[in-house]
Design a protein around this motif. Structure first.
Motif, PDB file in Angstrom:
ATOM      1  N   TYR A  34       1.145  -2.203   9.532  1.00  0.00           N
ATOM      2  CA  TYR A  34       2.518  -1.697   9.662  1.00  0.00           C
ATOM      3  C   TYR A  34       3.526  -2.807   9.956  1.00  0.00           C
ATOM      4  O   TYR A  34       4.729  -2.602   9.853  1.00  0.00           O
ATOM      5  CB  TYR A  34       2.599  -0.611  10.747  1.00  0.00           C
ATOM      6  N   LEU A  35       3.041  -4.000  10.342  1.00  0.00           N
ATOM      7  CA  LEU A  35       3.962  -5.113  10.607  1.00  0.00           C
ATOM      8  C   LEU A  35       4.265  -5.939   9.362  1.00  0.00           C
ATOM      9  O   LEU A  35       5.081  -6.863   9.401  1.00  0.00           O
ATOM     10  CB  LEU A  35       3.362  -6.056  11.665  1.00  0.00           C
ATOM     11  N   ALA A  36       3.603  -5.613   8.240  1.00  0.00           N
ATOM     12  CA  ALA A  36       3.656  -6.493   7.061  1.00  0.00           C
ATOM     13  C   ALA A  36       5.085  -6.806   6.621  1.00  0.00           C
ATOM     14  O   ALA A  36       5.422  -7.971   6.379  1.00  0.00           O
ATOM     15  CB  ALA A  36       2.861  -5.890   5.919  1.00  0.00           C
ATOM     16  N   SER A  37       5.954  -5.789   6.526  1.00  0.00           N
ATOM     17  CA  SER A  37       7.292  -6.078   5.994  1.00  0.00           C
ATOM     18  C   SER A  37       8.060  -7.020   6.923  1.00  0.00           C
ATOM     19  O   SER A  37       8.862  -7.826   6.458  1.00  0.00           O
ATOM     20  CB  SER A  37       8.082  -4.795   5.719  1.00  0.00           C
ATOM     21  N   ALA A  38       7.834  -6.944   8.215  1.00  0.00           N
ATOM     22  CA  ALA A  38       8.511  -7.851   9.143  1.00  0.00           C
ATOM     23  C   ALA A  38       7.906  -9.254   9.072  1.00  0.00           C
ATOM     24  O   ALA A  38       8.638 -10.253   9.037  1.00  0.00           O
ATOM     25  CB  ALA A  38       8.422  -7.311  10.567  1.00  0.00           C
ATOM     26  N   ILE A  39       6.586  -9.327   9.025  1.00  0.00           N
ATOM     27  CA  ILE A  39       5.937 -10.646   9.023  1.00  0.00           C
ATOM     28  C   ILE A  39       6.252 -11.408   7.736  1.00  0.00           C
ATOM     29  O   ILE A  39       6.539 -12.606   7.770  1.00  0.00           O
ATOM     30  CB  ILE A  39       4.412 -10.490   9.241  1.00  0.00           C
ATOM     31  N   PHE A  40       6.271 -10.705   6.602  1.00  0.00           N
ATOM     32  CA  PHE A  40       6.562 -11.399   5.347  1.00  0.00           C
ATOM     33  C   PHE A  40       8.051 -11.678   5.174  1.00  0.00           C
ATOM     34  O   PHE A  40       8.439 -12.514   4.371  1.00  0.00           O
ATOM     35  CB  PHE A  40       5.995 -10.627   4.158  1.00  0.00           C
ATOM     36  N   ALA A  41       8.915 -11.010   5.929  1.00  0.00           N
ATOM     37  CA  ALA A  41      10.355 -11.282   5.842  1.00  0.00           C
ATOM     38  C   ALA A  41      10.741 -12.519   6.655  1.00  0.00           C
ATOM     39  O   ALA A  41      11.828 -13.060   6.490  1.00  0.00           O
ATOM     40  CB  ALA A  41      11.152 -10.074   6.337  1.00  0.00           C
ATOM     41  N   SER A  42       9.846 -12.943   7.564  1.00  0.00           N
ATOM     42  CA  SER A  42      10.161 -14.060   8.464  1.00  0.00           C
ATOM     43  C   SER A  42       9.658 -15.376   7.879  1.00  0.00           C
ATOM     44  O   SER A  42       8.451 -15.595   7.822  1.00  0.00           O
ATOM     45  CB  SER A  42       9.496 -13.844   9.830  1.00  0.00           C
ATOM     46  N   THR A  84       7.021 -11.602  16.033  1.00  0.00           N
ATOM     47  CA  THR A  84       7.668 -10.563  15.234  1.00  0.00           C
ATOM     48  C   THR A  84       8.046  -9.369  16.113  1.00  0.00           C
ATOM     49  O   THR A  84       9.094  -8.747  15.926  1.00  0.00           O
ATOM     50  CB  THR A  84       6.715 -10.110  14.107  1.00  0.00           C
ATOM     51  N   THR A  85       7.203  -9.087  17.097  1.00  0.00           N
ATOM     52  CA  THR A  85       7.490  -7.941  17.965  1.00  0.00           C
ATOM     53  C   THR A  85       8.709  -8.217  18.854  1.00  0.00           C
ATOM     54  O   THR A  85       9.473  -7.311  19.169  1.00  0.00           O
ATOM     55  CB  THR A  85       6.254  -7.570  18.795  1.00  0.00           C
ATOM     56  N   HIS A  86       8.908  -9.487  19.244  1.00  0.00           N
ATOM     57  CA  HIS A  86      10.142  -9.829  19.984  1.00  0.00           C
ATOM     58  C   HIS A  86      11.377  -9.393  19.195  1.00  0.00           C
ATOM     59  O   HIS A  86      12.297  -8.794  19.744  1.00  0.00           O
ATOM     60  CB  HIS A  86      10.239 -11.342  20.215  1.00  0.00           C
ATOM     61  N   VAL A  87      11.406  -9.711  17.885  1.00  0.00           N
ATOM     62  CA  VAL A  87      12.615  -9.395  17.103  1.00  0.00           C
ATOM     63  C   VAL A  87      12.668  -7.918  16.715  1.00  0.00           C
ATOM     64  O   VAL A  87      13.748  -7.333  16.653  1.00  0.00           O
ATOM     65  CB  VAL A  87      12.781 -10.308  15.863  1.00  0.00           C
ATOM     66  N   LEU A  88      11.512  -7.315  16.459  1.00  0.00           N
ATOM     67  CA  LEU A  88      11.517  -5.876  16.160  1.00  0.00           C
ATOM     68  C   LEU A  88      12.076  -5.109  17.349  1.00  0.00           C
ATOM     69  O   LEU A  88      12.881  -4.193  17.201  1.00  0.00           O
ATOM     70  CB  LEU A  88      10.094  -5.389  15.856  1.00  0.00           C
ATOM     71  N   ARG A  89      11.658  -5.498  18.548  1.00  0.00           N
ATOM     72  CA  ARG A  89      12.120  -4.822  19.762  1.00  0.00           C
ATOM     73  C   ARG A  89      13.497  -5.314  20.220  1.00  0.00           C
ATOM     74  O   ARG A  89      13.976  -4.944  21.287  1.00  0.00           O
ATOM     75  CB  ARG A  89      11.088  -4.985  20.878  1.00  0.00           C
ATOM     76  N   ASP A  90      14.104  -6.183  19.423  1.00  0.00           N
ATOM     77  CA  ASP A  90      15.457  -6.681  19.679  1.00  0.00           C
ATOM     78  C   ASP A  90      15.623  -7.242  21.088  1.00  0.00           C
ATOM     79  O   ASP A  90      16.590  -6.930  21.796  1.00  0.00           O
ATOM     80  CB  ASP A  90      16.494  -5.574  19.421  1.00  0.00           C
TER      81      ASP A  90
END
Ligand SMILES: [Zn+2]
Length: 405
Positions: A34-42, A84-90
């Motif tokens: 479920y993190l793929a779109s965030a990890i590949f966008a970074s 990635t979780t730092h930025v997802l969680r803003d």
């Protein structure tokens, strides 16, 4: 990576090992699809001499090639999951709301964000950097970063720094991203688009594959709910700094003038006291639990912001108790009848000195006066199970809806 990778002095590599990076991403997205779109966008950019791997406000990962070289794919993959979780969680945006005054507060905030992230993943998740969890701050698990920050003990000499994506303060070497290209990172509304995409993936994922804390996060994103504690904190901070006429606390820097002029007595800058009255609606329709939670939150936030003078009034159709509280235990809630908060507002304004800020905690089933009191008013609107919604609070009040979470 091609043969003959460029090498800096002292045999430190300048370029990233692309094969290992690909393996790390694969490891991370296999484990947490479920993190793929965030990890590949970074994008991951080389940062020689940095000595660690960090993420910035625009979701660009900056990695020291030497650190990447000596890490395993699993450690690097775990690091990408963490960052990635730092930025997802803003955590950067939320740091602005908390207001970090100095370096020590910044490290404590990153520790608190790390503790929040630690709850999201299995404890055996490896990283390049050491992990901080709730227990390291003397806290039970399962809290928000803001709670770890406020309730947790500061770790002695912590230099924890996961980048501006974790605390919002860009490093001097960190330029804004280019408008386009592979290194542009994720900006503006695209960040929210990816957050929602990840949230949708989490909602669709097998229940057993996702932690409770991440699932809660995803549900909140999808339902468009805002955490009322964060919103209340932001509102209070804004009003208190306006009223006190103080320069925004979070951007304060230590003055160097005193050191340069040690023979001269400098006038001391004193922040004016902000008088705050908290008016609690204790009529029968208000949930006692929610009221107590909200009062504790307001008091905690005001004290954390340096407000010393808080007067709490309990009010239904009359004002039953006026207390200048020092501790929450002193608060007397009396009542249980009908409600007219106008009476409470008048009583609060009659105090000397009059309050600069009125915080009203109510479910909203009350008549409101037409005329605005001569003070800032924040209404914490407590959720209710009543089938008929309460009347709109007046336009002169700033309203923060408070739910049961
Ligand atoms: Zn971190």
């Amino acid at each position: 990576m091609t043969e003959g990778t460029e090498r800096a002095q002292g045999d430190r590599p300048l370029d990233l090992d692309a094969t290992k990076l690909a393996a790390a991403r694969l490891w991370a997205t296999n484990r947490f699809p479920y993190l793929a779109s965030a990890i590949f966008a970074s994008p991951v950019l080389p940062a020689p001499e940095l000595g660690r791997v960090v993420i910035d406000r625009w979701w660009r990962v900056h990695a020291d090639p030497a650190v990447v070289g000596s890490a395993t794919a699993a450690e690097l993959g775990g690091e990408l999951v963490h960052l990635t979780t730092h930025v997802l969680r803003d955590h950067a945006g939320r740091a602005d709301t908390v207001g970090l005054a100095d370096e020590a507060e910044r490290h404590h905030w990153v520790d608190s964000g790390d503790a929040e992230i630690a709850d999201d993943y299995p404890s055996e998740l490896e990283r390049v950097s050491a992990s901080v969890e709730g227990a390291d701050l003397g806290c039970e698990n399962g809290r928000l970063a803001e709670e770890y920050y406020r309730l947790g003990s500061v770790r002695d000499g912590s230099t924890n720094d996961c980048g501006s994506g974790a605390h919002g303060q860009p490093a001097s070497w960190e330029p804004p991203p280019p408008d386009s290209g592979d290194d542009a990172g994720v900006t503006g509304r695209d960040q929210d688009v990816i957050r929602r995409r990840v949230a949708a993936e989490i909602a669709d994922a097998d229940r057993a594959a996702v932690s409770d804390s991440l699932r809660r996060w995803a549900d909140d994103r999808l339902e468009g709910r805002v955490d009322w504690r964060a919103e209340l904190a932001a509102r209070l901070r804004r009003v208190v700094s306006t009223v006190s006429g103080a320069v925004d606390y979070s951007y304060r820097r230590p003055s160097r003038r005193a050191a340069a002029l040690h023979d001269v007595v400098l006038p001391s800058l004193r922040r004016p006291t902000v008088e705050v009255a908290v008016i609690c609606d204790t009529s029968a329709s208000v949930s006692d639990d929610l009221l107590a939670t909200a009062v504790a939150e307001v008091e905690g936030l005001l004290r954390a912001g340096g407000t010393r003078s808080i007067r709490v009034l309990a009010c239904d159709d009359a004002v039953r108790a006026t207390t200048r509280v020092v501790a929450l235990d002193d608060l007397v809630l009396i009542g249980g009848g009908g409600t007219d908060l106008g009476v409470g507002l008048d009583a609060a304004m009659a105090n000397r000195p009059p309050p600069d800020l009125l915080v009203v905690l109510t479910d909203g089933y009350t008549p409101w006066p037409d005329e605005a009191p001569r003070a800032e008013v924040i209404v914490a609107l407590l959720a209710t199970d009543e089938p008929v919604p309460p009347p709109e609070p007046p336009a002169w009040a700033r309203v923060v809806p408070v739910d049961r979470r």
